[in-house]
Every structure is written in structure tokens, then in C-alpha cells.
Design a protein around this motif. Structure first.
Motif, PDB file in Angstrom:
ATOM      1  N   TYR A 125       0.892  -1.161   0.000  1.00  0.00           N
ATOM      2  CA  TYR A 125       0.000   0.000   0.000  1.00  0.00           C
ATOM      3  C   TYR A 125       0.928   1.207   0.000  1.00  0.00           C
ATOM      4  O   TYR A 125       1.529   1.556   1.014  1.00  0.00           O
ATOM      5  CB  TYR A 125      -0.903  -0.032   1.226  1.00  0.00           C
ATOM      6  CG  TYR A 125      -1.906   1.100   1.332  1.00  0.00           C
ATOM      7  CD1 TYR A 125      -2.330   1.819   0.216  1.00  0.00           C
ATOM      8  CD2 TYR A 125      -2.453   1.430   2.556  1.00  0.00           C
ATOM      9  CE1 TYR A 125      -3.256   2.834   0.323  1.00  0.00           C
ATOM     10  CE2 TYR A 125      -3.384   2.450   2.674  1.00  0.00           C
ATOM     11  CZ  TYR A 125      -3.773   3.156   1.555  1.00  0.00           C
ATOM     12  OH  TYR A 125      -4.688   4.168   1.668  1.00  0.00           O
ATOM     13  N   VAL A 126       1.096   1.821  -1.159  1.00  0.00           N
ATOM     14  CA  VAL A 126       2.116   2.847  -1.355  1.00  0.00           C
ATOM     15  C   VAL A 126       1.879   4.066  -0.467  1.00  0.00           C
ATOM     16  O   VAL A 126       2.835   4.664   0.040  1.00  0.00           O
ATOM     17  CB  VAL A 126       2.218   3.238  -2.852  1.00  0.00           C
ATOM     18  CG1 VAL A 126       3.214   4.358  -3.062  1.00  0.00           C
ATOM     19  CG2 VAL A 126       2.599   2.016  -3.680  1.00  0.00           C
ATOM     20  N   ASN A 127       0.639   4.437  -0.218  1.00  0.00           N
ATOM     21  CA  ASN A 127       0.360   5.583   0.662  1.00  0.00           C
ATOM     22  C   ASN A 127       1.054   5.404   2.005  1.00  0.00           C
ATOM     23  O   ASN A 127       1.704   6.314   2.516  1.00  0.00           O
ATOM     24  CB  ASN A 127      -1.142   5.736   0.905  1.00  0.00           C
ATOM     25  CG  ASN A 127      -1.926   6.034  -0.341  1.00  0.00           C
ATOM     26  OD1 ASN A 127      -1.588   5.553  -1.422  1.00  0.00           O
ATOM     27  ND2 ASN A 127      -2.976   6.811  -0.209  1.00  0.00           N
ATOM     28  N   VAL A 128       0.902   4.217   2.577  1.00  0.00           N
ATOM     29  CA  VAL A 128       1.477   3.938   3.889  1.00  0.00           C
ATOM     30  C   VAL A 128       2.998   3.791   3.782  1.00  0.00           C
ATOM     31  O   VAL A 128       3.728   4.285   4.643  1.00  0.00           O
ATOM     32  CB  VAL A 128       0.833   2.676   4.509  1.00  0.00           C
ATOM     33  CG1 VAL A 128       1.533   2.260   5.789  1.00  0.00           C
ATOM     34  CG2 VAL A 128      -0.649   2.925   4.760  1.00  0.00           C
ATOM     35  N   LEU A 130       5.032   5.229   1.677  1.00  0.00           N
ATOM     36  CA  LEU A 130       5.631   6.564   1.530  1.00  0.00           C
ATOM     37  C   LEU A 130       5.578   7.336   2.839  1.00  0.00           C
ATOM     38  O   LEU A 130       6.510   8.056   3.186  1.00  0.00           O
ATOM     39  CB  LEU A 130       4.936   7.350   0.416  1.00  0.00           C
ATOM     40  CG  LEU A 130       5.260   6.911  -1.002  1.00  0.00           C
ATOM     41  CD1 LEU A 130       4.454   7.720  -2.008  1.00  0.00           C
ATOM     42  CD2 LEU A 130       6.747   7.021  -1.295  1.00  0.00           C
ATOM     43  N   GLN A 131       4.484   7.192   3.558  1.00  0.00           N
ATOM     44  CA  GLN A 131       4.359   7.858   4.850  1.00  0.00           C
ATOM     45  C   GLN A 131       5.447   7.354   5.800  1.00  0.00           C
ATOM     46  O   GLN A 131       6.074   8.131   6.503  1.00  0.00           O
ATOM     47  CB  GLN A 131       2.974   7.602   5.442  1.00  0.00           C
ATOM     48  CG  GLN A 131       2.715   8.329   6.728  1.00  0.00           C
ATOM     49  CD  GLN A 131       1.294   8.074   7.238  1.00  0.00           C
ATOM     50  OE1 GLN A 131       0.568   7.237   6.704  1.00  0.00           O
ATOM     51  NE2 GLN A 131       0.916   8.789   8.270  1.00  0.00           N
ATOM     52  N   SER A 134       8.716   8.915   4.834  1.00  0.00           N
ATOM     53  CA  SER A 134       8.753  10.318   5.250  1.00  0.00           C
ATOM     54  C   SER A 134       9.067  10.433   6.730  1.00  0.00           C
ATOM     55  O   SER A 134       9.852  11.278   7.152  1.00  0.00           O
ATOM     56  CB  SER A 134       7.422  11.019   4.960  1.00  0.00           C
ATOM     57  OG  SER A 134       7.162  11.049   3.596  1.00  0.00           O
TER      58      SER A 134
END
Length: 140
Positions: A125-128, A130-131, A134
Motif C-alpha cells: 500500500y504505497v500511501n502507507v 511513503l508515509q 517520510s
């Protein structure tokens, strides 16, 4: 020994997978593609024809789309054949790793499990992800 790869799915997923593999691996890459239920031909007969032409010493890798799906179920009796491996839930990482593996010897259960684990790790799940990256950068 020759390694045969069968890519089978409901509808056209298998055709797209084979075309994408050829994009990465070259047009010489060979696959048997089954696009089940698009032409009203019984899949059992197609499977029977394919396996009838494969010598006993050849290794067979079968990739299917869904564990509980009828396409995968129709291949299950074939795993009794020596050097036959049935993998389901295929993705491009899995297909590439298997088709690009050396054909100097038969694949072992251990090696196939390693490839499956690596392919499974590609599902993200790329959103997570990347988060998390970060947050790691902020901690430094």
C-alpha cells in the motif's frame, strides 16, 4: 529437461500477463496461455491437451489468478505429476522471477517459496509505505 510455463486465468488476465512478460523478457519467451471461459471451451479439455504434449521429465510451472477460482481448481489434480508446480494469486513479480529462474535444474520447493515470499513483499500500500519513509527521513 525443459521448463514449461502455463499462465491461466479467468478471461484475459493471463494473456496480458504473458504479453507483459514478453515485453520484459523478449519475444522469445515461451508461455502457454489459457484465457478461460472466453470461448465456451471446457477448460478441462484444454488442460488435458496441454499436458498430453509434455514429456514426463519436463518441469511445469502453472500460474493462476485465484486460489478458490475454478481455473486453479481444475489444475489441482495435476500437481501429482512429478516436477509440476501450481502457484496462484499470480502477480508480475512472481511471474518474472519464475520465468527468469535458471533452467539448469529443477526448481526446489525451498526456492519456489523464496520466490513467492519476494513476490508477496512486492504487494504494498504505497500511501502507507511513503508515509513510513517520510517519517524515517524526519527522524534523521
Amino acid at each position: 529437461m525443459r521448463r514449461r510455463v502455463i499462465i491461466a486465468s479467468h478471461s484475459m488476465l493471463s494473456k496480458g500477463m504473458a504479453e507483459t512478460l514478453k515485453f520484459f523478457e523478449g519475444e522469445d519467451a515461451e508461455f502457454v496461455v489459457i484465457t478461460a471461459y472466453v470461448d465456451n471451451k471446457p477448460i478441462e479439455g484444454i488442460i488435458e491437451e496441454i499436458f498430453a504434449d509434455i514429456p514426463d521429465e519436463d518441469e511445469v510451472i502453472v500460474l493462476t489468478d485465484l486460489m478458490a477460482g475454478s481455473v486453479n481448481q481444475k489444475f489441482m489434480p495435476r500437481i501429482a505429476r512429478p516436477h509440476t508446480h501450481l502457484l496462484t494469486g499470480m502477480n508480475l513479480s512472481l511471474a518474472m522471477a519464475l520465468t527468469m529462474e535458471s533452467t539448469d535444474s529443477y526448481l526446489t520447493e525451498e526456492r519456489i517459496n523464496q520466490i513467492v515470499d519476494e513476490a508477496r513483499n512486492q504487494v504494498q500500500y504505497v500511501n502507507v509505505a511513503l508515509q513510513a519513509l517520510s517519517e524515517d527521513d524526519e527522524d534523521e
